[in-house]
Write a protein that holds these residues in place. Structure first.
Motif, short mmCIF file in Angstrom:
data_model
loop_
_atom_site.label_atom_id
_atom_site.label_comp_id
_atom_site.label_asym_id
_atom_site.label_seq_id
_atom_site.Cartn_x
_atom_site.Cartn_y
_atom_site.Cartn_z
N ASP A 168 0.84 -1.19 0.00
CA ASP A 168 0.00 0.00 0.00
C ASP A 168 0.88 1.25 0.00
OD1 ASP A 168 -2.28 1.52 -0.02
OD2 ASP A 168 -2.63 1.41 2.14
N VAL A 169 0.33 2.33 -0.51
CA VAL A 169 1.02 3.62 -0.54
C VAL A 169 0.02 4.69 -0.11
CG1 VAL A 169 2.13 5.35 -2.00
CG2 VAL A 169 2.55 2.94 -2.43
N TYR A 170 0.46 5.60 0.73
CA TYR A 170 -0.43 6.68 1.16
C TYR A 170 0.37 7.96 1.40
CZ TYR A 170 1.23 5.84 5.94
OH TYR A 170 2.01 5.71 7.07
N GLN A 171 -0.33 9.09 1.42
CA GLN A 171 0.28 10.37 1.70
C GLN A 171 0.16 10.69 3.19
OE1 GLN A 171 -1.51 13.40 -0.77
NE2 GLN A 171 0.05 13.19 -2.32
N LYS A 172 1.28 11.06 3.79
CA LYS A 172 1.26 11.51 5.18
C LYS A 172 1.14 13.03 5.18
CE LYS A 172 3.94 11.62 9.46
NZ LYS A 172 5.26 11.31 10.09
N ALA A 180 15.52 7.64 -3.19
CA ALA A 180 15.68 6.58 -4.19
C ALA A 180 14.92 5.32 -3.78
CB ALA A 180 17.16 6.27 -4.41
N SER A 181 14.98 4.98 -2.48
CA SER A 181 14.31 3.77 -2.01
C SER A 181 12.80 3.89 -2.13
CB SER A 181 14.71 3.47 -0.56
OG SER A 181 14.21 4.46 0.32
N ILE A 182 12.27 5.09 -1.84
CA ILE A 182 10.82 5.30 -1.95
C ILE A 182 10.39 5.21 -3.41
CG2 ILE A 182 8.96 7.00 -1.68
CD1 ILE A 182 10.41 7.96 0.85
N LYS A 183 11.16 5.83 -4.31
CA LYS A 183 10.84 5.75 -5.74
C LYS A 183 10.86 4.30 -6.22
CE LYS A 183 12.46 10.37 -7.08
NZ LYS A 183 13.48 11.14 -7.83
N TYR A 184 11.84 3.54 -5.77
CA TYR A 184 11.95 2.13 -6.15
C TYR A 184 10.71 1.36 -5.69
CZ TYR A 184 13.81 -2.62 -6.47
OH TYR A 184 13.99 -3.93 -6.77
N MET A 185 10.31 1.59 -4.43
CA MET A 185 9.16 0.87 -3.89
C MET A 185 7.86 1.29 -4.60
SD MET A 185 10.43 -1.16 -1.70
CE MET A 185 9.30 -1.72 -0.44
N LEU A 186 7.76 2.56 -5.00
CA LEU A 186 6.57 3.01 -5.71
C LEU A 186 6.46 2.33 -7.07
CD1 LEU A 186 6.61 6.86 -4.96
CD2 LEU A 186 5.14 5.13 -3.93
N VAL A 187 7.60 2.20 -7.75
CA VAL A 187 7.61 1.52 -9.05
C VAL A 187 7.23 0.05 -8.86
CG1 VAL A 187 9.07 0.73 -10.94
CG2 VAL A 187 9.27 3.08 -10.12
N GLU A 188 7.79 -0.58 -7.83
CA GLU A 188 7.47 -1.99 -7.57
C GLU A 188 5.98 -2.15 -7.26
OE1 GLU A 188 8.87 -5.67 -4.62
OE2 GLU A 188 10.00 -3.79 -4.64
N PHE A 189 5.41 -1.20 -6.52
CA PHE A 189 3.99 -1.26 -6.16
C PHE A 189 3.10 -1.17 -7.41
CE2 PHE A 189 0.09 1.09 -4.95
CZ PHE A 189 -0.47 0.15 -4.08
N MET A 190 3.54 -0.40 -8.42
CA MET A 190 2.72 -0.19 -9.62
C MET A 190 2.94 -1.23 -10.72
SD MET A 190 0.85 2.36 -8.86
CE MET A 190 0.12 2.71 -10.47
N GLN A 191 3.89 -2.13 -10.52
CA GLN A 191 4.25 -3.09 -11.58
C GLN A 191 3.08 -3.94 -12.07
OE1 GLN A 191 7.74 -5.23 -10.14
NE2 GLN A 191 8.90 -4.48 -11.87
N ASP A 192 2.20 -4.36 -11.16
CA ASP A 192 1.08 -5.23 -11.57
C ASP A 192 -0.17 -4.43 -11.92
OD1 ASP A 192 0.46 -4.32 -9.08
OD2 ASP A 192 -0.06 -6.27 -8.21
#
Length: 231
Positions: A39-43, A212-224
């Motif tokens: 999951d991804v959310y805005q704080k 960089a780590s957050i961007k990586y995780m966001l890309v991974e989250f959107m892959q499917d």
């Protein structure tokens, strides 16, 4: 309620003195037990966060002012005024959306114009781009033994004192403060100047790694989710 009211007054006074209001929400990634993003959310900062922030800023400022007036070696968190060339780039960019910047000849004028711009552009499609580019006009905050003040917060005195469990410069501040409260003499400035430079360099590396780590995780989250449409 009393603390809330006092925090509101401190916040109002800070912006009246020329502080700049950057309210960019943080992106947070929720992972499962294997470290995969689920999951991804805005704080988004709310009034309770502002209350804590104002008293943290007050503690940081009070400690810095106390030692600065004692004229002893210290670790300050300093922030220079924005670069005029970058401000001109911002002025040209926002002109494409029909916005203008007034006079920006000194720090107070700059902060007033930026805060007015943010207020006008709020809730528009271009707001994020404008705020991001405005943020990039800012000088980078750093650690220094010279008390140069903090432009973005509109403070004459400022340090990092409130987070010793996560920031090493805060630990340096605690040690120096303990030394001076115990009647110790001033520490060697050359030694602490080197430590300030090193702490700033490591902070930049850490911040870049975090982004960089957050961007990586966001890309991974959107892959499917390729091919889907979202609001």
């Amino acid at each position: 309620m009393a603390l809330h009211g006092l925090a509101a007054k401190l916040r109002k006074k800070r912006f009246a003195s020329g502080a700049i209001s950057f309210e960019r929400p943080e992106m947070k990634v929720v992972t499962d037990e294997k470290g995969r993003p689920v999951d991804v959310y805005q704080k988004i900062s709310k009034e309770a966060n502002w209350l804590i922030e104002e008293f943290m800023l007050l503690a940081n400022r009070s400690v810095a002012e106390f030692v600065a007036k004692a004229k002893k070696t210290f670790v300050y968190r300093v922030h220079d005024e924005p670069n005029q060339e970058k401000l001109e780039n911002l002025r040209n960019f926002i002109g494409n959306f029909g916005y203008k910047l007034g006079p920006t000849n000194n720090g107070k004028e700059i902060s007033k114009e930026l805060n007015t711009l943010f207020e006008r552009a709020k809730d528009t499609p271009e707001y994020n781009a404008i705020e991001l580019l405005s943020l990039r006009t800012m000088a980078k905050a750093r650690y220094d033994t010279d008390n140069l003040g903090h432009y973005g917060l509109a403070f004459k005195y400022y340090t990092h004192f409130t987070s010793p469990i996560r920031r090493y410069p805060d630990m340096l501040v605690h040690r120096l403060l303990e030394r001076y409260l115990s009647g110790g003499d001033s520490a060697k400035e050359e030694k602490y100047a080197k430590m300030c430079k090193y702490a700033t360099e490591r902070e930049i590396v850490a911040a870049e790694a975090e982004r960089a780590s957050i961007k990586y995780m966001l890309v991974e989250f959107m892959q499917d989710k390729v091919g889907y449409e979202f609001e």
